[in-house]
Write a protein that holds these residues in place. Structure first.
Motif, PDB file in Angstrom:
ATOM      1  N   UNK A   1       0.825  -1.217   0.000  1.00  0.00           N
ATOM      2  CA  UNK A   1       0.000   0.000   0.000  1.00  0.00           C
ATOM      3  C   UNK A   1       0.853   1.259   0.000  1.00  0.00           C
ATOM      4  N   UNK A   2       1.924   1.243   0.803  1.00  0.00           N
ATOM      5  CA  UNK A   2       2.725   2.457   0.980  1.00  0.00           C
ATOM      6  C   UNK A   2       4.099   2.088   1.545  1.00  0.00           C
ATOM      7  N   UNK A   3       4.933   3.098   1.752  1.00  0.00           N
ATOM      8  CA  UNK A   3       6.295   2.878   2.253  1.00  0.00           C
ATOM      9  C   UNK A   3       6.284   2.290   3.664  1.00  0.00           C
ATOM     10  N   UNK A   4       5.306   2.654   4.490  1.00  0.00           N
ATOM     11  CA  UNK A   4       5.216   2.103   5.847  1.00  0.00           C
ATOM     12  C   UNK A   4       4.950   0.602   5.816  1.00  0.00           C
ATOM     13  N   UNK A   5       4.101   0.165   4.884  1.00  0.00           N
ATOM     14  CA  UNK A   5       3.820  -1.272   4.756  1.00  0.00           C
ATOM     15  C   UNK A   5       5.071  -2.023   4.299  1.00  0.00           C
ATOM     16  N   UNK A   6       5.837  -1.431   3.388  1.00  0.00           N
ATOM     17  CA  UNK A   6       7.101  -2.046   2.973  1.00  0.00           C
ATOM     18  C   UNK A   6       8.058  -2.147   4.157  1.00  0.00           C
ATOM     19  N   UNK A   7       8.125  -1.107   4.976  1.00  0.00           N
ATOM     20  CA  UNK A   7       9.005  -1.132   6.149  1.00  0.00           C
ATOM     21  C   UNK A   7       8.561  -2.207   7.142  1.00  0.00           C
ATOM     22  N   UNK A   8       7.258  -2.361   7.339  1.00  0.00           N
ATOM     23  CA  UNK A   8       6.752  -3.399   8.240  1.00  0.00           C
ATOM     24  C   UNK A   8       7.142  -4.786   7.730  1.00  0.00           C
ATOM     25  N   UNK A   9       7.114  -4.978   6.423  1.00  0.00           N
ATOM     26  CA  UNK A   9       7.555  -6.230   5.796  1.00  0.00           C
ATOM     27  C   UNK A   9       9.045  -6.443   6.058  1.00  0.00           C
TER      28      UNK A   9
ATOM     29  N   UNK B   1      27.015 -16.208  -4.552  1.00  0.00           N
ATOM     30  CA  UNK B   1      27.807 -15.183  -3.857  1.00  0.00           C
ATOM     31  C   UNK B   1      26.999 -14.410  -2.814  1.00  0.00           C
ATOM     32  N   UNK B   2      25.989 -15.048  -2.235  1.00  0.00           N
ATOM     33  CA  UNK B   2      25.210 -14.415  -1.170  1.00  0.00           C
ATOM     34  C   UNK B   2      24.475 -13.184  -1.654  1.00  0.00           C
ATOM     35  N   UNK B   3      24.597 -12.083  -0.918  1.00  0.00           N
ATOM     36  CA  UNK B   3      23.884 -10.851  -1.275  1.00  0.00           C
ATOM     37  C   UNK B   3      24.265 -10.333  -2.663  1.00  0.00           C
ATOM     38  N   UNK B   4      25.464 -10.660  -3.115  1.00  0.00           N
ATOM     39  CA  UNK B   4      25.884 -10.213  -4.451  1.00  0.00           C
ATOM     40  C   UNK B   4      25.024 -10.829  -5.553  1.00  0.00           C
ATOM     41  N   UNK B   5      24.328 -11.925  -5.256  1.00  0.00           N
ATOM     42  CA  UNK B   5      23.483 -12.594  -6.236  1.00  0.00           C
ATOM     43  C   UNK B   5      22.026 -12.152  -6.180  1.00  0.00           C
ATOM     44  N   UNK B   6      21.759 -11.050  -5.481  1.00  0.00           N
ATOM     45  CA  UNK B   6      20.387 -10.556  -5.338  1.00  0.00           C
ATOM     46  C   UNK B   6      20.340  -9.065  -5.670  1.00  0.00           C
ATOM     47  N   UNK B   7      19.365  -8.687  -6.485  1.00  0.00           N
ATOM     48  CA  UNK B   7      19.105  -7.279  -6.788  1.00  0.00           C
ATOM     49  C   UNK B   7      17.736  -6.908  -6.227  1.00  0.00           C
ATOM     50  N   UNK B   8      17.654  -5.786  -5.544  1.00  0.00           N
ATOM     51  CA  UNK B   8      16.376  -5.272  -5.033  1.00  0.00           C
ATOM     52  C   UNK B   8      16.150  -3.881  -5.595  1.00  0.00           C
ATOM     53  N   UNK B   9      14.901  -3.624  -5.917  1.00  0.00           N
ATOM     54  CA  UNK B   9      14.537  -2.332  -6.490  1.00  0.00           C
ATOM     55  C   UNK B   9      13.134  -1.992  -6.002  1.00  0.00           C
ATOM     56  N   UNK B  10      12.960  -0.820  -5.425  1.00  0.00           N
ATOM     57  CA  UNK B  10      11.662  -0.373  -4.923  1.00  0.00           C
ATOM     58  C   UNK B  10      11.242   0.871  -5.680  1.00  0.00           C
ATOM     59  N   UNK B  11      10.014   0.868  -6.160  1.00  0.00           N
ATOM     60  CA  UNK B  11       9.523   1.987  -6.949  1.00  0.00           C
ATOM     61  C   UNK B  11       8.090   2.304  -6.569  1.00  0.00           C
ATOM     62  N   UNK B  12       7.803   3.585  -6.545  1.00  0.00           N
ATOM     63  CA  UNK B  12       6.428   4.016  -6.295  1.00  0.00           C
ATOM     64  C   UNK B  12       5.656   3.942  -7.607  1.00  0.00           C
ATOM     65  N   UNK B  13       4.546   3.238  -7.593  1.00  0.00           N
ATOM     66  CA  UNK B  13       3.703   3.090  -8.775  1.00  0.00           C
ATOM     67  C   UNK B  13       2.627   4.161  -8.705  1.00  0.00           C
ATOM     68  N   UNK B  14       2.616   5.005  -9.705  1.00  0.00           N
ATOM     69  CA  UNK B  14       1.692   6.141  -9.721  1.00  0.00           C
ATOM     70  C   UNK B  14       0.632   5.885 -10.793  1.00  0.00           C
TER      71      UNK B  14
END
Length: 107
Positions: A63-71, A90-103
């Motif tokens: 729903x929002x940034x607060x919900x992402x933080x709770x997750x 390679x642990x964390x090196x093998x993972x990409x994360x990307x967060x974007x606000x959908x408008x």
């Protein structure tokens, strides 16, 4: 809405069944965390073939940034996240994360 995109290069010794088991644990968060709308996970089937080794991933919508933080703060999520890191090349090196606000552009 916030879209959390995670791409993973799993180690070569990880079977599809093992990967599915981790994703199933991730899906257990659905319906339990307020503000978590949905999780979609799986293996890429892109005809473009530009994954560069990131053959699996998931998208979680909040729903929002607060919900992402709770997750992010949730212990069950952190446990699944630790399994993803341990299973990635390679642990964390093998993972990409990307967060974007959908408008909604219709407004």
């Amino acid at each position: 809405m916030i879209r959390h995109v995670v791409l993973i290069r799993f180690r070569s010794d990880m079977s599809e069944a093992q990967i599915s088991a981790i994703f199933n644990e991730l899906h257990e968060l659905e319906g339990r965390l307020p503000g978590l709308r949905a999780i979609t996970s799986g293996r890429s089937k892109s005809p473009e073939k530009m994954e560069r080794g990131y053959m699996h991933g998931f998208v979680a919508d909040f729903d929002d940034w607060d919900a992402l933080q709770a997750y992010q703060d949730d212990l069950q999520h952190q446990n699944v996240g630790a399994k993803l890191v341990a299973s990635a090349e390679s642990g964390k090196e093998g993972i990409l994360c990307f967060d974007i606000e959908v408008i909604d552009r219709a407004d």
